[in-house]
Design an enzyme around this catalytic site. Structure first.
Site, PDB file in Angstrom:
ATOM      1  N   CYS A   1       0.856  -1.191   0.000  1.00  0.00           N
ATOM      2  CA  CYS A   1       0.000   0.000   0.000  1.00  0.00           C
ATOM      3  C   CYS A   1       0.893   1.243   0.000  1.00  0.00           C
ATOM      4  CB  CYS A   1      -0.905   0.004   1.224  1.00  0.00           C
ATOM      5  SG  CYS A   1      -2.092   1.383   1.218  1.00  0.00           S
TER       6      CYS A   1
ATOM      7  N   ASP B   1       0.426   3.791   1.636  1.00  0.00           N
ATOM      8  CA  ASP B   1       0.373   4.397   2.972  1.00  0.00           C
ATOM      9  C   ASP B   1       1.784   4.682   3.518  1.00  0.00           C
ATOM     10  OD1 ASP B   1       0.123   4.615   5.928  1.00  0.00           O
ATOM     11  OD2 ASP B   1      -1.977   4.152   5.515  1.00  0.00           O
TER      12      ASP B   1
ATOM     13  N   ARG C   1       2.863   5.015   6.353  1.00  0.00           N
ATOM     14  CA  ARG C   1       3.238   4.361   7.612  1.00  0.00           C
ATOM     15  C   ARG C   1       3.722   2.925   7.420  1.00  0.00           C
ATOM     16  NH1 ARG C   1      -2.516   5.319  10.113  1.00  0.00           N
ATOM     17  NH2 ARG C   1      -2.911   4.556   8.008  1.00  0.00           N
TER      18      ARG C   1
ATOM     19  N   HIS D   1      -2.278  -3.759   5.092  1.00  0.00           N
ATOM     20  CA  HIS D   1      -2.124  -3.366   6.496  1.00  0.00           C
ATOM     21  C   HIS D   1      -3.496  -3.117   7.110  1.00  0.00           C
ATOM     22  CE1 HIS D   1      -2.864   1.040   5.859  1.00  0.00           C
ATOM     23  NE2 HIS D   1      -2.554   0.686   4.639  1.00  0.00           N
TER      24      HIS D   1
ATOM     25  N   CYS E   1      -6.477  -0.101   6.737  1.00  0.00           N
ATOM     26  CA  CYS E   1      -6.151   0.537   5.448  1.00  0.00           C
ATOM     27  C   CYS E   1      -7.261   1.510   4.989  1.00  0.00           C
ATOM     28  CB  CYS E   1      -5.944  -0.538   4.381  1.00  0.00           C
ATOM     29  SG  CYS E   1      -5.502   0.115   2.764  1.00  0.00           S
TER      30      CYS E   1
HETATM   31 CO    CO Z   1      -3.523   1.339   2.943  1.00  0.00          CO
END
Ligand code: CO
Length: 211
Positions: A42, A44, A46, A98, A101
């Site tokens: 992803c 993302d 993090r 994750h 998400c």
């Molecule tokens: Co995500």
């Protein structure tokens, strides 16, 4: 200092530190890249693949998009898979989602995110529909999202296995193995949720003949 200038400054410090620790570091990576892993994760911020797996430059070939999807009409992703499998000869593909998400949550809502994001999230809604019975039996919303995150990773592993590219590599080279993982933002730990070894069975509808 402007925020982007901090990045450039930190880059200088990083390069100097790497060279001090290991004078041949950059020279070694200059001529060859031979990663063993392709990571599809992803976007993302993090979930940084190399940090959470403690891998160094040169070790993982990486593709990231919203909610770590493997869409077989996505020329960007398919080019990455093609290069990784057929040229870099990678041995393992990891699809890592994750918990919590945002892309999965968005797809499970009825919000109109406007054209392009709607198009992307539709892929996730279609997976939800297939698994609706199991998902809607989960009353807690967070748990339902997290189960959907796991199901999504499994379906993306199946999407890889459905491609002629992967099936051809399986029959010619007995690689790559496919691994579906989910990262937990709460404790930084990765949970494996599915593994398909090279040559694993799949629905015969998707099997190509004469590879
Ligand atoms: Co995500």
């Amino acid at each position: 200092m402007k925020p982007y200038e901090i990045l450039l400054n930190d880059n200088k410090h990083w390069a100097a530190r790497k060279k001090a620790e290991d004078p041949a570091f950059f020279e070694r990576l200059l001529h060859v890249q031979s990663p063993e892993f392709l990571w599809i994760g992803c976007s993302d911020s993090r979930v940084p693949p190399d940090q959470i797996t403690q891998t160094e430059p040169g070790e993982i070939f990486i593709h990231r998009n919203v909610a770590n999807l493997v869409v077989n009409t996505d020329v960007n992703l398919m080019s990455v898979v093609d290069y990784a499998v057929n040229h870099l000869k990678i041995k393992h593909v990891v699809v890592c989602g994750h918990y919590g998400c945002g892309g999965i949550k968005a797809a499970m809502s009825n919000t109109d995110f406007n054209q392009v994001l709607n198009m992307w999230l539709r892929n996730i809604k279609d997976i939800y529909r297939i698994h609706r019975k199991e998902l809607e039996a989960i009353t807690d919303e967070e748990s339902r999202v997290n189960r959907m995150v796991e199901i999504n990773v499994k379906e993306q592993i199946f999407n890889l296995a459905k491609t002629a590219m992967i099936q051809r590599a399986w029959s010619n080279d007995q690689r790559p193995d496919l691994h579906g993982w989910v990262y937990d933002l709460h404790d930084g730990l990765i949970k494996p949720v599915i593994e398909m070894k090279a040559g694993a069975d799949l629905d015969e509808l998707y099997e190509f003949e004469g590879l």
